[in-house]
Design an enzyme around this catalytic site. Structure first.
Site, PDB file in Angstrom:
ATOM      1  N   TYR A 102      16.362  -4.041  11.353  1.00  0.00           N
ATOM      2  CA  TYR A 102      16.394  -5.453  10.917  1.00  0.00           C
ATOM      3  C   TYR A 102      17.824  -5.852  10.535  1.00  0.00           C
ATOM      4  O   TYR A 102      18.345  -6.866  11.008  1.00  0.00           O
ATOM      5  CB  TYR A 102      15.430  -5.638   9.742  1.00  0.00           C
ATOM      6  CG  TYR A 102      15.586  -6.948   9.003  1.00  0.00           C
ATOM      7  CD1 TYR A 102      15.130  -8.145   9.543  1.00  0.00           C
ATOM      8  CD2 TYR A 102      16.200  -6.991   7.733  1.00  0.00           C
ATOM      9  CE1 TYR A 102      15.283  -9.349   8.853  1.00  0.00           C
ATOM     10  CE2 TYR A 102      16.351  -8.184   7.047  1.00  0.00           C
ATOM     11  CZ  TYR A 102      15.890  -9.360   7.610  1.00  0.00           C
ATOM     12  OH  TYR A 102      16.044 -10.548   6.928  1.00  0.00           O
TER      13      TYR A 102
ATOM     14  N   LYS B 297      20.260  -8.626  12.347  1.00  0.00           N
ATOM     15  CA  LYS B 297      20.784  -9.802  11.632  1.00  0.00           C
ATOM     16  C   LYS B 297      22.314  -9.798  11.670  1.00  0.00           C
ATOM     17  O   LYS B 297      22.941 -10.850  11.820  1.00  0.00           O
ATOM     18  CB  LYS B 297      20.285  -9.807  10.182  1.00  0.00           C
ATOM     19  CG  LYS B 297      18.790 -10.036  10.006  1.00  0.00           C
ATOM     20  CD  LYS B 297      18.330 -11.433  10.375  1.00  0.00           C
ATOM     21  CE  LYS B 297      18.782 -12.499   9.413  1.00  0.00           C
ATOM     22  NZ  LYS B 297      18.217 -13.829   9.768  1.00  0.00           N
TER      23      LYS B 297
HETATM   24  N1  NAP Z   1      12.252 -12.785   3.104  1.00  0.00           N
HETATM   25  C1  NAP Z   1      13.289 -12.192   2.512  1.00  0.00           C
HETATM   26  O1  NAP Z   1      13.139 -11.478   1.516  1.00  0.00           O
HETATM   27  C2  NAP Z   1      14.686 -12.407   3.048  1.00  0.00           C
HETATM   28  C3  NAP Z   1      15.743 -11.697   2.463  1.00  0.00           C
HETATM   29  C4  NAP Z   1      17.047 -11.918   2.961  1.00  0.00           C
HETATM   30  C5  NAP Z   1      17.249 -12.825   3.980  1.00  0.00           C
HETATM   31  N2  NAP Z   1      16.190 -13.473   4.526  1.00  0.00           N
HETATM   32  C6  NAP Z   1      16.451 -14.417   5.624  1.00  0.00           C
HETATM   33  O2  NAP Z   1      16.046 -15.699   5.193  1.00  0.00           O
HETATM   34  C7  NAP Z   1      15.615 -16.466   6.331  1.00  0.00           C
HETATM   35  C8  NAP Z   1      14.274 -17.094   6.058  1.00  0.00           C
HETATM   36  O3  NAP Z   1      13.346 -16.038   5.858  1.00  0.00           O
HETATM   37  P1  NAP Z   1      11.847 -16.305   5.368  1.00  0.00           P
HETATM   38  O4  NAP Z   1      11.600 -15.409   4.229  1.00  0.00           O
HETATM   39  O5  NAP Z   1      11.571 -17.760   5.238  1.00  0.00           O
HETATM   40  O6  NAP Z   1      11.067 -15.696   6.636  1.00  0.00           O
HETATM   41  P2  NAP Z   1       9.575 -15.932   7.116  1.00  0.00           P
HETATM   42  O7  NAP Z   1       8.742 -16.485   6.016  1.00  0.00           O
HETATM   43  O8  NAP Z   1       9.182 -14.667   7.789  1.00  0.00           O
HETATM   44  O9  NAP Z   1       9.747 -17.081   8.208  1.00  0.00           O
HETATM   45  C9  NAP Z   1      10.376 -16.843   9.417  1.00  0.00           C
HETATM   46  C10 NAP Z   1       9.864 -17.884  10.383  1.00  0.00           C
HETATM   47  O10 NAP Z   1      10.514 -17.656  11.640  1.00  0.00           O
HETATM   48  C11 NAP Z   1       9.570 -17.900  12.632  1.00  0.00           C
HETATM   49  N3  NAP Z   1       9.929 -17.256  13.883  1.00  0.00           N
HETATM   50  C12 NAP Z   1       9.826 -15.953  14.224  1.00  0.00           C
HETATM   51  N4  NAP Z   1      10.228 -15.770  15.491  1.00  0.00           N
HETATM   52  C13 NAP Z   1      10.600 -16.991  15.951  1.00  0.00           C
HETATM   53  C14 NAP Z   1      11.081 -17.472  17.197  1.00  0.00           C
HETATM   54  N5  NAP Z   1      11.271 -16.654  18.222  1.00  0.00           N
HETATM   55  N6  NAP Z   1      11.353 -18.782  17.326  1.00  0.00           N
HETATM   56  C15 NAP Z   1      11.144 -19.639  16.291  1.00  0.00           C
HETATM   57  N7  NAP Z   1      10.678 -19.255  15.102  1.00  0.00           N
HETATM   58  C16 NAP Z   1      10.414 -17.943  14.931  1.00  0.00           C
HETATM   59  C17 NAP Z   1       8.265 -17.368  12.097  1.00  0.00           C
HETATM   60  O11 NAP Z   1       7.212 -17.981  12.822  1.00  0.00           O
HETATM   61  P3  NAP Z   1       5.663 -17.631  12.559  1.00  0.00           P
HETATM   62  O12 NAP Z   1       5.338 -18.330  11.255  1.00  0.00           O
HETATM   63  O13 NAP Z   1       4.980 -18.257  13.720  1.00  0.00           O
HETATM   64  O14 NAP Z   1       5.578 -16.154  12.496  1.00  0.00           O
HETATM   65  C18 NAP Z   1       8.355 -17.793  10.645  1.00  0.00           C
HETATM   66  O15 NAP Z   1       7.750 -19.052  10.448  1.00  0.00           O
HETATM   67  C19 NAP Z   1      15.656 -15.497   7.527  1.00  0.00           C
HETATM   68  O16 NAP Z   1      16.865 -15.662   8.217  1.00  0.00           O
HETATM   69  C20 NAP Z   1      15.639 -14.130   6.868  1.00  0.00           C
HETATM   70  O17 NAP Z   1      16.255 -13.143   7.691  1.00  0.00           O
HETATM   71  C21 NAP Z   1      14.921 -13.302   4.075  1.00  0.00           C
END
Ligand code: NAP
Length: 296
Positions: A125, A129
């Protein structure tokens, strides 16, 4: 300002949509089904149709452990997708705001990471990223990459909700206490991204890579204790948590022991800092229980 938000059904995407609605900011929200960021023609059509002043990428493959078995999918969504977004937005002269992660670091630094620290991801992952960040930098000058960490909020799935589910059904469980980071509320992150977006359309943008995460540090154990303490008033349940080591809770992906991000640069450039994570945690738990009461 008009935003195009991709990944609109994720926890950050939904928070961004809600905040833009409250603020009256024109926003086109697109879920994975409406625009797949691994499909260049869908991206190009989305940008042409929405004609935004800023593209915000909240889409990502975020399953840290599953990524170890799905490396090519993680690479497609977290590297190839952002690269295509960078190309399509650059072609139209539109800035791109992208979200990245603390997991680009290996956690060996004794203090909080700053933006210029060398990256060294420990797992698939983080590698995907990091590759996405590099691709954006090489394709699109007008980008803002915001690395964040330990994201939680009222939407979607996250650690806070897992702890609430466990509190509802279990007397006690173990939580890792030797990984530290900055729990980051989606409400704070969405506010930070909107502020950055406003600057890009104001003409005095500060392109580059920034860290933005919740104020103050925590281990997963401390974070869990605060979540559990916050739910007692609503459930009366007082489960017992046990501090355990990373070795006692093996996972397919290795995680950095130190995930702390120094958010000073973002605060000085954009004038926004997250609230202390304990304050946000209590308010997120309160909101979740208020929603459940309304739905009951
Ligand atoms: N979660 C954490 O703890 C964390 C920590 C550090 C950084 N981040 C970063 O923060 C950002 C937001 O994360 P989040 O927590 O909101 O993640 P999340 O809740 O998993 O949401 C990610 C979204 O991306 C969508 N997605 C996946 N593949 C896709 C594609 N090919 N085309 C378009 N959409 C797609 C998913 O769709 P579906 O709903 O249909 O699956 C989901 O709605 C990301 O860049 C993540 O890497 C997150």
């Amino acid at each position: 300002m008009k935003l195009l938000v991709l990944g609109a059904h994720g926890q950050l995407g939904r928070e961004l949509g809600a905040l833009c609605a409250v603020r009256g900011i024109a926003t086109k929200l697109m879920t994975r089904l409406e625009c797949d960021i691994s499909n260049f023609s869908q991206i190009r059509t989305a940008i042409e149709d929405a004609s935004p002043s800023v593209v915000v990428n909240a889409a990502a493959y975020t399953k840290v452990d599953q990524a170890e078995k799905e490396a090519s999918l993680a690479q497609l969504v977290n590297c190839d997708g952002p690269a295509m977004l960078a190309q399509a937005s650059a072609d139209r002269g539109i800035p791109l705001i992208h979200v990245s992660t603390d997991y680009v670091f290996d956690g060996s630094k004794p203090s909080a990471y700053i933006e210029t620290d060398p990256v060294m991801p420990l797992g698939v992952y983080g590698l995907s990223k990091e590759a996405g960040e590099s691709a954006i930098r090489s394709i699109q000058d007008r980008h803002i990459i915001v690395r964040t960490a330990w994201v939680y909020g009222i939407y979607g799935r996250n650690f806070l909700k897992t702890m609430l589910d466990l509190a509802a059904t279990r007397e006690g469980w173990g939580v890792v206490s030797d990984q530290v980071g900055n729990p980051t509320a989606t409400a704070d992150l969405a506010e930070a991204l909107l502020t950055a977006a406003e600057k890009t359309s104001g003409g005095d943008a500060c392109w580059g890579t920034y860290h933005f995460a919740g104020q103050d540090d925590a281990s997963w154990f401390e974070f869990a204790e605060e979540i559990v303490a916050s739910q007692v008033a609503f459930t009366g349940k007082r489960p017992t948590l046990k501090a355990i080591t990373t070795e006692e809770f093996p996972t397919p992906a290795r995680r950095p022991r130190n995930s702390r991000l120094n958010s000073d640069l973002f605060a000085s450039v954009f004038g926004v800092r997250a609230l202390p994570w304990r304050t946000r945690t209590r308010s997120v738990v309160e909101t979740i229980f208020a929603q459940r009461r309304r739905q009951a």
